[in-house]
Design a protein around this motif. Structure first.
Motif, mmCIF file in Angstrom:
data_model
loop_
_atom_site.group_PDB
_atom_site.id
_atom_site.type_symbol
_atom_site.label_atom_id
_atom_site.label_comp_id
_atom_site.label_asym_id
_atom_site.label_seq_id
_atom_site.Cartn_x
_atom_site.Cartn_y
_atom_site.Cartn_z
ATOM 1 N N GLU A 1 -8.282 3.362 -4.280
ATOM 2 C CA GLU A 1 -8.460 3.536 -2.914
ATOM 3 C C GLU A 1 -8.063 2.319 -1.851
ATOM 4 N N SER B 1 -4.269 7.879 3.937
ATOM 5 C CA SER B 1 -3.683 9.220 3.612
ATOM 6 C C SER B 1 -4.852 10.516 3.672
ATOM 7 N N GLU C 1 -3.661 12.841 -4.587
ATOM 8 C CA GLU C 1 -4.183 11.502 -3.856
ATOM 9 C C GLU C 1 -4.596 10.498 -5.046
ATOM 10 N N LYS D 1 0.821 -1.247 -0.052
ATOM 11 C CA LYS D 1 0.160 -0.067 0.084
ATOM 12 C C LYS D 1 0.659 1.238 0.012
ATOM 13 N N ASP E 1 -4.426 2.483 -0.601
ATOM 14 C CA ASP E 1 -4.413 3.728 0.197
ATOM 15 C C ASP E 1 -4.253 3.304 1.630
ATOM 16 N N THR F 1 0.292 8.391 1.169
ATOM 17 C CA THR F 1 0.858 9.417 0.067
ATOM 18 C C THR F 1 0.854 10.693 1.010
#
Length: 346
Positions: free
Chosen positions: A281, A287, A275, A153, A284, A156
């Motif tokens: 997603e 973030s 993003e 993952k 992620d 960010t």
């Protein structure tokens, strides 16, 4: 102009005072390494700006990395500088001794060997930087998807340059010229800075990172100020074009979208981040929930230094409790940080 002519021109300048901001952390390091400040007239002032990725990363981001590092079956993967950036209580290097897992790598792609070796562990890469590094993370994500890797993952903290320069211009930064980042412009193109030059009537000079290249760009800015002209000058044509790397831009747009971003000490600056797009997603690591939470050391003046409102030596911590081996703020951690560079010549 020859090198001696450039040095003489910059040393003998006796017009109105000119404040030039080098936005890129690599320029800050190169200016320090080449002793360029000492070559300039007292009327020319170089100011370090918010172009060091580690320096502008908010405390909340570091705290989230620490939280992940302390989570069972989770390992943070990052470059070396991020290990030492202070969070609200600890740094990643400190929690390594408390049972946290954080590994330093030299390339984001090193995460694949780690993930393959430990399929039961989720590896989270600390993906921070500007337009220069965002394409690398897009490539990483593309390979993750193609190889159907489930235990990688990204967290960010990706920033974009034009919006923060506009933020500085709108918030009282007294800057008469910008030394524009060559690495960023290689991806985005030098035309990225044209709207800013026209709106705020400030010259921009895209430069490489050798001492002579920086001097040439500084000469261009000073001459533009003398002539009351506001061009975007490209002194790095071997690497930078007007339109930039279109393929890299397309790759970034495939996986990322613009967003508001938290900058250390500056809070949320609209439209200055990138993003993951909604369809990605699942990759992620939290973030979107991160904002500047003001838990940083209040005596640290990183925010004022990043905005060009204060020199590192004016911070009450500089050279006392804040040194490269005991950094109290992010600007002292990285070699690209303004405080680290200033300490080197302290």
């Amino acid at each position: 102009m020859t090198l001696p002519e450039m040095r003489d021109f910059l040393a003998s300048y006796d017009g109105p005072e000119i404040h030039i901001m080098e936005v890129c952390g690599s320029h800050t390091a190169a200016i320090s390494k080449n002793g360029i400040r000492g070559m300039l007239s007292e009327k020319i002032h170089l100011i370090s700006g918010p172009g060091c990725p580690v320096c502008v990363t908010p405390t909340a981001y570091v705290d989230r990395l620490i939280e992940l590092a302390m989570t069972p079956n989770t390992c943070v993967v990052t470059f070396g500088d991020m290990l030492r950036v202070p969070g609200s209580k600890y740094s990643l290097s400190e929690v390594q001794g408390m049972g946290g897992r954080a590994i330093m790598v030299y390339s984001p792609m090193d995460i694949f060997a780690l993930a393959e070796k430990e399929p039961e562990t989720t590896f989270v890469f600390a993906a921070l930087g500007f337009e220069t590094t965002t394409p690398v993370y897009a490539l990483l994500l593309e390979e993750v998807i193609e190889r159907n890797i489930e235990n990688v993952k990204l967290l960010t903290a990706l920033k974009t340059m034009p919006g923060v320069i506009e933020y500085l211009c709108e918030n009282g930064a007294s800057i008469q010229g910008y030394l524009a980042p060559g690495h960023v412009a290689a991806v985005t193109g030098s035309d990225l800075f044209k709207p800013l030059a026209e709106k705020y009537q400030i010259p921009f000079a895209v430069s490489g990172f050798e001492g002579e290249e920086i001097l040439e760009a500084l000469c261009g800015i000073v001459k533009a100020c003398q002539n009351m002209e506001y061009p975007v000058m490209n002194f790095y044509p071997a690497v930078v074009s007007a339109e930039g790397n279109v393929r890299a831009q397309e790759l970034v747009a495939k996986y990322f979208q613009p967003t508001d971003a938290a900058w250390r000490g500056m809070g949320i600056v609209p439209g200055t981040g990138m993003e993951l797009r909604p369809e990605y997603e699942k990759y992620d690591a939290g973030s979107k929930a991160l904002v500047e939470d003001n838990k940083r050391n209040k005596a640290c003046c990183c925010d004022q230094i990043l905005m060009g409102k204060m020199q590192p030596q004016q911070c009450p911590l500089f050279g006392k409790v804040c040194k490269p081996l005991t950094p109290q703020g992010a600007c002292m951690v990285s070699e690209e940080g303004s405080c680290h560079s200033a300490f080197a010549s302290f």
